[in-house]
Design an enzyme around this catalytic site. Structure first.
Site, PDB file in Angstrom:
ATOM      1  N   GLY A 144       2.808  -4.267   8.862  1.00  0.00           N
ATOM      2  CA  GLY A 144       2.834  -2.813   8.978  1.00  0.00           C
ATOM      3  C   GLY A 144       1.618  -2.101   8.447  1.00  0.00           C
ATOM      4  CB  SER A 145      -1.203  -2.673   6.693  1.00  0.00           C
ATOM      5  OG  SER A 145      -2.445  -2.125   6.278  1.00  0.00           O
ATOM      6  CB  CYS A 193       7.692  -3.806  10.396  1.00  0.00           C
ATOM      7  SG  CYS A 193       5.911  -3.630  10.443  1.00  0.00           S
ATOM      8  CG  ASP A 244       8.034   3.529   0.263  1.00  0.00           C
ATOM      9  OD1 ASP A 244       8.165   2.449  -0.356  1.00  0.00           O
ATOM     10  OD2 ASP A 244       7.708   3.590   1.461  1.00  0.00           O
ATOM     11  CB  CYS A 263       0.839  17.822 -19.405  1.00  0.00           C
ATOM     12  SG  CYS A 263       1.458  16.662 -20.638  1.00  0.00           S
ATOM     13  CG  HIS A 281      -2.738   2.636  -2.303  1.00  0.00           C
ATOM     14  ND1 HIS A 281      -2.644   2.605  -0.928  1.00  0.00           N
ATOM     15  CD2 HIS A 281      -3.889   2.000  -2.613  1.00  0.00           C
ATOM     16  CE1 HIS A 281      -3.699   1.978  -0.428  1.00  0.00           C
ATOM     17  NE2 HIS A 281      -4.470   1.607  -1.433  1.00  0.00           N
ATOM     18  CB  CYS A 286      -1.905  17.426 -23.774  1.00  0.00           C
ATOM     19  SG  CYS A 286      -2.228  16.918 -22.064  1.00  0.00           S
ATOM     20  CD  GLN A 346      -2.639  -1.261   2.571  1.00  0.00           C
ATOM     21  OE1 GLN A 346      -3.751  -0.740   2.677  1.00  0.00           O
ATOM     22  NE2 GLN A 346      -2.053  -1.901   3.562  1.00  0.00           N
ATOM     23  CG  ASN A 347       4.206   1.481   2.305  1.00  0.00           C
ATOM     24  OD1 ASN A 347       3.189   1.831   2.906  1.00  0.00           O
ATOM     25  ND2 ASN A 347       5.153   0.768   2.873  1.00  0.00           N
TER      26      ASN A 347
END
Length: 279
Positions: free
Chosen positions: A228-229, A272, A114, A188, A129, A191, A111-112
Site C-alpha cells: 500500500g505504498s 490491499c 493512524d 502547552c 512518521h 511551558c 508510514q501511516n
C-alpha cells in the site's frame, strides 16, 4: 486500475502469488503505506501514477512560522479527528498482524500515523512518521494524548463544532473559506510552547533511532514486502533501495505505480484489503 473485490477470484489468484513469495522468504521486512488504511475510511494521498491527489500536506516550516497556517491546520484537524480517531483496522491490518504472529515478519515499518496496525495486534512496529493520536510540545517535548487535546480545542472553539467537511489523508478535513485566524490553538500548559501532532511533517526529518531500527531489521530479513505504498517519499523508498543493493527480493502489493517498480521481483496491482483478506 479498479480495485480487486474482496473475496473475488482475482483476489484469490493475487493472494496465491503473494503467498508463494511469503513462503519462499521466512523473515520479511514489511513496509506499509496509506493504501493499507483506505478500507478503514482514511483517504490516501496519491493517484495511480504516484502524483498528489490534492495539495501536498502542510510543511513543518509553515506550521511553525505561520500562525494562520497553524490555526487552519488545527481547525481542519478538529473536524477530521472525529472520524479518523474512530477508524478501525481492516482485513489488511488483521492479515499482516497474523503474519507477524506466525513469526514471518522481522519488523513492520509503517508510514501511516493512524495506529491501526497496533490496534490489529501488531507488536513489532516502527511508526516511521509518528502517531497522530499524540501531541508534542516543540519546546519542552511534553506529550499528551490527542483525545485530551481534542477536548481543549473544542472547549476553546465551541462555535466551530457545527462545521463538517470531507475527510483528508492527514486526519484533518477539507474545511475551507472560514476565518481561520479566529480559531484558538491552546499552547502547552506546562511551558507555553507550540503544540503539534507527534508526526513527521514534510520538511522534518524522521528520528534517527527509527531509521536505525528499521535498517537493522532489513539487514536481518530475507526479503522485503511493500504494502500500500507508492514509495514516492524518500523516507520509505530508501529501504527499497537498500534491499536492492543487498540483493534481497522485493515484492509490492499496491494500486498503481511505485517509485521502486524497476527494483521489484513481484508486483501485484490490487487493493490491499482484498488481497490480504484472501491470503
Amino acid at each position: 486500475m479498479n480495485a480487486v473485490p474482496e473475496g473475488s477470484a482475482a483476489a484469490a489468484a493475487a493472494a496465491a502469488r503473494l503467498a508463494t513469495f511469503i513462503e519462499a522468504h521466512p523473515r520479511l521486512f514489511v513496509l506499509g503505506g496509506a493504501g493499507i488504511s483506505t478500507a478503514s475510511g482514511i483517504p490516501d494521498y496519491r493517484d495511480l501514477d504516484g502524483g498528489w491527489k490534492r495539495t501536498p500536506p502542510i510543511t513543518l516550516q509553515a506550521f511553525v512560522g505561520d500562525a494562520f497556517a497553524r490555526s487552519r491546520y488545527w481547525a481542519r484537524s478538529l473536524v477530521g479527528w472525529r472520524r479518523f480517531g474512530a477508524a478501525q483496522p481492516n482485513a489488511a491490518h488483521r492479515a499482516l498482524a497474523a503474519l507477524e504472529r506466525r513469526g514471518r515478519v522481522a519488523l513492520f515499518v509503517t508510514q501511516n500515523v493512524d495506529g491501526l496496525h497496533q490496534a490489529a495486534g501488531h507488536e513489532a512496529v516502527v511508526d516511521l512518521h509518528g502517531r497522530l493520536d499524540r501531541v508534542r510540545c516543540l519546546a519542552c517535548e511534553r506529550r499528551l494524548p490527542r483525545v485530551r487535546f481534542q477536548q481543549e480545542l473544542e472547549r476553546h472553539n465551541q462555535d466551530w463544532l457545527a462545521f463538517d467537511a470531507l475527510d483528508a489523508p492527514d486526519g484533518d478535513a477539507d474545511l475551507e473559506g472560514l476565518a481561520f485566524e479566529r480559531f484558538v490553538v491552546p499552547d502547552c500548559d506546562e511551558c507555553g510552547g507550540l503544540l503539534k501532532p507527534d508526526v513527521v511533517f514534510f520538511g522534518e526529518s524522521v528520528p534517527r533511532e527509527r531509521v536505525e531500527r528499521a535498517t537493522l531489521a532489513l539487514e536481518e530479513a530475507d526479503a522485503m514486502l511493500v504494502v500500500g505504498s507508492s514509495l514516492m517519499v524518500y523516507s520509505g523508498y530508501r529501504f527499497a533501495r537498500a534491499a536492492a543493493q543487498a540483493r534481497k527480493p522485493i515484492a509490492a502489493l499496491n494500486l498503481g505505480r511505485t517509485r521502486a517498480d524497476d527494483l521489484l521481483s513481484l508486483k501485484i496491482e490490487a487493493d490491499c484489503a482484498a488481497v490480504l483478506g484472501a491470503l
